[in-house]
Scaffold this motif. Structure first.
Motif, PDB file in Angstrom:
ATOM      1  N   LEU A 158     -14.276  22.478 -37.137  1.00 13.87           N
ATOM      2  CA  LEU A 158     -13.528  22.960 -35.968  1.00 13.87           C
ATOM      3  C   LEU A 158     -12.220  23.605 -36.409  1.00 13.87           C
ATOM      4  O   LEU A 158     -11.881  24.699 -35.945  1.00 13.87           O
ATOM      5  CB  LEU A 158     -13.257  21.814 -34.991  1.00 13.87           C
ATOM      6  N   VAL A 164      -7.773  17.771 -32.722  1.00 12.71           N
ATOM      7  CA  VAL A 164      -7.713  17.646 -31.258  1.00 12.71           C
ATOM      8  C   VAL A 164      -6.422  16.934 -30.847  1.00 12.71           C
ATOM      9  O   VAL A 164      -5.737  17.350 -29.904  1.00 12.71           O
ATOM     10  CB  VAL A 164      -8.947  16.890 -30.722  1.00 12.71           C
ATOM     11  N   PHE A 171     -17.221  18.925 -31.049  1.00 17.46           N
ATOM     12  CA  PHE A 171     -16.165  19.276 -31.999  1.00 17.46           C
ATOM     13  C   PHE A 171     -16.375  18.606 -33.357  1.00 17.46           C
ATOM     14  O   PHE A 171     -15.940  19.126 -34.372  1.00 17.46           O
ATOM     15  CB  PHE A 171     -14.792  18.897 -31.451  1.00 17.46           C
ATOM     16  N   PHE A 203     -13.694  24.536 -27.039  1.00 13.19           N
ATOM     17  CA  PHE A 203     -12.367  24.057 -27.430  1.00 13.19           C
ATOM     18  C   PHE A 203     -11.286  24.713 -26.573  1.00 13.19           C
ATOM     19  O   PHE A 203     -10.306  24.061 -26.190  1.00 13.19           O
ATOM     20  CB  PHE A 203     -12.121  24.333 -28.911  1.00 13.19           C
TER      21      PHE A 203
END
Length: 285
Positions: free
Chosen positions: A128, A203, A260, A270
């Motif tokens: 990611l 994240v 993710f 995302f």
């Protein structure tokens, strides 16, 4: 005369310093390389201390973590020379003439070299971060990971130290420079981002950045129209669609996080996560 400034945290910074030292040594200029570790107390610093054995190089461990903005301000303040080159840990020059490309440009107030991605695709759970750099950060925006600035200008436009968490400190920094009529030159002289954050870490950092963005907008330090995500929220909110996005985000969050962490993360999903988290924070107030 050039001060090369590298903030780091819990990272083996020796390969980057050795590469920068090799390049700048060929340029026949007076220089220094300052590396400050932001209170990580990492075992890696045993290796990093060997930097002090390299000519014109200094590695320093801070006793406490002072934050991403404060450590950059400290490096800039302690630098000997008028020209400052900031390079982030976790990056690496793409080209062997990286330093030469900067010093060949004379009398510029601020130069942004840019950031790019490693050509070798990575596997989960690091995919990611690699993909985001490739799709959203390469040759786009202004990043504090790689820029050159005059010290006299930097001292009048320091990073905002009120931001203690990750994110948006560079957005505010460059926004303030633009408001001060500092001329910004963007060139193609990138560093490669080494994609060392796993999906969950990235994240979480993204959430911190969105929290900072909302704080800066609420405090009047950034315009709501400055970021795409805040502009989109501004368009959705009058229609009540922000609440729908927020509820959909809550329902889909486990599935999004699963995506993710896979080998096939979706940047579009995302983007939705970022918008959903923004709507979540705004509706939580």
């Amino acid at each position: 005369m050039l001060s090369i400034l590298i903030p780091t945290f819990n990272y083996n910074i020796v390969p980057l310093v050795e590469e920068i030292f090799e390049q700048v040594s060929k340029c026949d200029i007076v220089f220094e390389i300052l590396v400050y570790d932001d209170g990580s107390n990492s075992p890696l610093n045993t290796k990093n201390k060997t930097i002090n054995l390299i000519e014109n190089c200094c590695f320093k461990e801070l006793p406490n973590n002072i934050g991403r903005s404060a450590i950059r301000n400290l490096l800039g303040t302690n630098a000997k020379y008028e020209t400052l080159l900031f390079i982030d840990a976790g990056t690496f020059p793409k080209e062997k003439d990286f330093i030469e490309n900067y010093i060949s440009i004379n009398n510029k107030e601020l130069i942004i070299g840019g950031m790019t991605f490693g050509e070798e695709p990575v596997k989960k759970p690091y995919k990611l971060r690699w993909l985001y750099t490739k799709k959203r950060e390469t040759n786009k925006g202004l990043h504090s990971s790689n820029f050159l600035i005059k010290k006299s200008i930097f001292q009048l436009n320091l990073f905002n130290e009120s931001l203690k968490k990750y994110g948006c400190e560079d957005v505010l920094f460059f926004d303030n420079l633009a408001k001060s009529n500092v001329k910004i030159l963007k060139i193609n002289n990138p560093v490669i981002h080494e994609a060392d954050d796993d999906a969950n870490t990235f994240v979480k950092k993204t959430e911190f950045a969105i929290e900072n963005l909302i704080q800066l907008i609420d405090e009047g330090k950034l315009s709501i129209s400055h970021y795409k995500i805040s502009k989109l929220y501004m368009q959705l909110s009058p229609l009540g669609l922000d609440k729908f996005i927020y509820l959909l985000f809550k329902w889909l969050k486990p599935l999004l996080l699963k995506n993710f962490n896979s080998n096939y993360p979706s940047i579009l999903l995302f983007d939705f996560y970022r918008l959903g988290y923004y709507c979540f924070l705004k509706n939580k107030k």
